[in-house]
Scaffold this motif. Structure first.
Motif, PDB file in Angstrom:
ATOM      1  N   VAL A 167       0.880  -1.171   0.000  1.00 49.51           N
ATOM      2  CA  VAL A 167       0.000   0.000   0.000  1.00 49.51           C
ATOM      3  C   VAL A 167       0.911   1.213   0.000  1.00 49.51           C
ATOM      4  CG1 VAL A 167      -1.736   1.336   1.237  1.00 49.51           C
ATOM      5  CG2 VAL A 167      -1.863  -1.164   1.208  1.00 49.51           C
ATOM      6  N   LEU A 168       0.696   2.063  -0.995  1.00 55.54           N
ATOM      7  CA  LEU A 168       1.483   3.286  -1.124  1.00 55.54           C
ATOM      8  C   LEU A 168       0.614   4.457  -0.659  1.00 55.54           C
ATOM      9  CD1 LEU A 168       4.337   3.727  -2.393  1.00 55.54           C
ATOM     10  CD2 LEU A 168       3.190   4.500  -4.451  1.00 55.54           C
ATOM     11  N   GLY A 169       1.164   5.252   0.254  1.00 58.76           N
ATOM     12  CA  GLY A 169       0.362   6.363   0.785  1.00 58.76           C
ATOM     13  C   GLY A 169       1.097   7.689   0.702  1.00 58.76           C
ATOM     14  N   ALA A 170       0.376   8.768   0.821  1.00 60.03           N
ATOM     15  CA  ALA A 170       0.974  10.103   0.741  1.00 60.03           C
ATOM     16  C   ALA A 170       1.734  10.424   2.026  1.00 60.03           C
ATOM     17  CB  ALA A 170      -0.127  11.132   0.524  1.00 60.03           C
ATOM     18  N   THR A 171       2.865  11.112   1.881  1.00 59.99           N
ATOM     19  CA  THR A 171       3.649  11.510   3.053  1.00 59.99           C
ATOM     20  C   THR A 171       4.351  12.833   2.776  1.00 59.99           C
ATOM     21  OG1 THR A 171       5.445  10.870   4.547  1.00 59.99           O
ATOM     22  CG2 THR A 171       5.679  10.166   2.279  1.00 59.99           C
ATOM     23  N   LYS A 172       4.617  13.572   3.851  1.00 57.95           N
ATOM     24  CA  LYS A 172       5.434  14.783   3.697  1.00 57.95           C
ATOM     25  C   LYS A 172       6.778  14.586   4.374  1.00 57.95           C
ATOM     26  CE  LYS A 172       1.900  18.141   2.799  1.00 57.95           C
ATOM     27  NZ  LYS A 172       1.041  19.191   3.275  1.00 57.95           N
TER      28      LYS A 172
END
Ligand code: UT7
Length: 337
Positions: A167-172
């Motif tokens: 699962v690829l998720g958004a990150t800062k």
């Protein structure tokens, strides 16, 4: 800080049935000695009754759980495969159904043979960075046992079935995908391909009986996988080597910055050649080819999942994933864990 994407969880699924080199020596003229010394493979898994979508769904379910998410959180599914259950619906749609993902989200498959997972990961990364998706299920799955010629010792001993997912998720944060490079060269397609007889139309059959007889002969033509192993071997070493260099350059890293190289598992001699080229120690290179053989698009996500679960990947590590396969296609991705 710019938006990036990060692997939140990994998963994999393998069929139960193990076929050893000795088992294969009873089917084709080969030996355990030849297969293990030339390739590093000792056994592989075969999905005797299983379907591509079932293995994909198992791996995906594990990845969603490992990410600490639930089915409702997934807003895009991309599957790299060249052995789907059907021409359509896509494997991704079947996974959506099987796992009860939300109806209405986009779901599609992508064809890049053994590079399929890294291609899918790059597409997912772009969806996330453009804010078109937040949590993407990325799957690599192939059942080459369905397409190899089980009478051809030069290819059937090499492949196995499996599925891997992330699962690829958004990150800062600083961690995440640092660079990704995709390549292809259609001019060399004949070095590795799996023909499907899509060049005839059944309409011809109704036009003339004579033609129909000829066409029906064509339609039963050999549709198994073909490979010129020697040429593919050399191109794989060269192409994956340059793909690694390009992805590292874009990420502003040197080979010595790599904690773990996770290459496509096609041949241990190819992996060793890359290791030497990059001057990496054994501890910096992941290989599980002896257990599963070449699982095509599944090879990298299965290896990644095993590397994560066995503690070989630690926070802050720089990983490089690199693939090569039919098309020809090749790809590389640098990830800070
Ligand atoms: O996932 C996509 C990318 N795929 C790859 O990267 C695969 C790349 N290629 C390879 O891994 C290797 O080329 C192979 C493993 C496929 C073949 O190894 P090789 O060292 O290149 O062997 P070869 O094809 O040159 O064959 C050497 C000999 C031949 O016999 P002769 O002509 O020297 O008498 C073959 O007939 O080995 C024979 N052979 C076998 N013998 C026993 C080929 N397959 C077998 C076998 N068992 N299974």
């Amino acid at each position: 800080m710019t938006l990036k994407s990060k692997i939140l969880g990994t998963g994999s699924a393998l069929p139960k049935k193990i076929i050893t080199n000795d088992d294969l020596s009873k089917v084709v003229d080969t030996t355990d000695e030849w297969i293990s010394s030339r390739t590093g493979i000792r056994e592989r898994r075969i999905a005797l009754d299983g379907k591509t979508s079932e293995l994909a769904a198992r791996a995906a379910k594990e990845a969603i759980k490992a990410a600490g998410l639930s089915a409702k959180d997934i807003d895009l599914v991309i599957t790299g495969t060249v052995t789907p259950d059907m021409a359509f619906p896509s494997t991704s749609c079947f996974v959506q159904l099987e796992l009860g993902l939300r109806a209405g989200i986009p779901a599609f498959d992508l064809s890049a043979a053994c590079s399929g997972f890294l291609y899918a990961l790059d597409v997912a990364d772009n969806f996330i960075r453009s804010k078109s998706a937040k949590n993407v299920l990325v799957i690599g799955v192939d059942l080459f046992s369905k397409i190899v010629d089980w009478k051809d010792r030069s290819t059937c001993v090499l492949f196995g079935d499996g599925a891997g997912a992330v699962v690829l998720g958004a990150t800062k944060s600083k961690a995440g995908i640092l660079s990704s490079k995709l390549f292809s060269d259609g001019r060399k397609w004949e070095l590795l391909y799996s023909p499907q007889d899509k060049n005839r139309t059944p309409f011809e059959d109704v036009k003339s009986k004579a033609k129909s007889a000829k066409n029906s002969k064509d339609s039963t033509s050999d549709s198994t996988l073909k490979m010129k192993g020697n040429e593919i071997f050399k191109l794989a070493v060269r192409s994956m080597g340059s793909a690694v260099s390009e992805a590292l350059k874009e990420a502003r890293l040197k080979p010595s910055d790599i904690s773990l190289l996770i290459p496509h598992q096609a041949n241990n001699r190819i992996i060793k050649a890359m290791q030497q080229r990059l001057k990496l120690s054994d501890a910096q290179v992941f290989s599980n080819i002896e257990k599963y053989g070449n699982t095509s698009a599944a090879s990298i996500p299965i290896a990644l999942d095993e590397a994560v679960k066995s503690g070989r990947v630690k926070r802050g590590n720089n990983l490089i994933l690199v693939a090569f396969g039919g098309g020809l296609t090749w790809a590389s991705t640098v990830i800070k864990w």
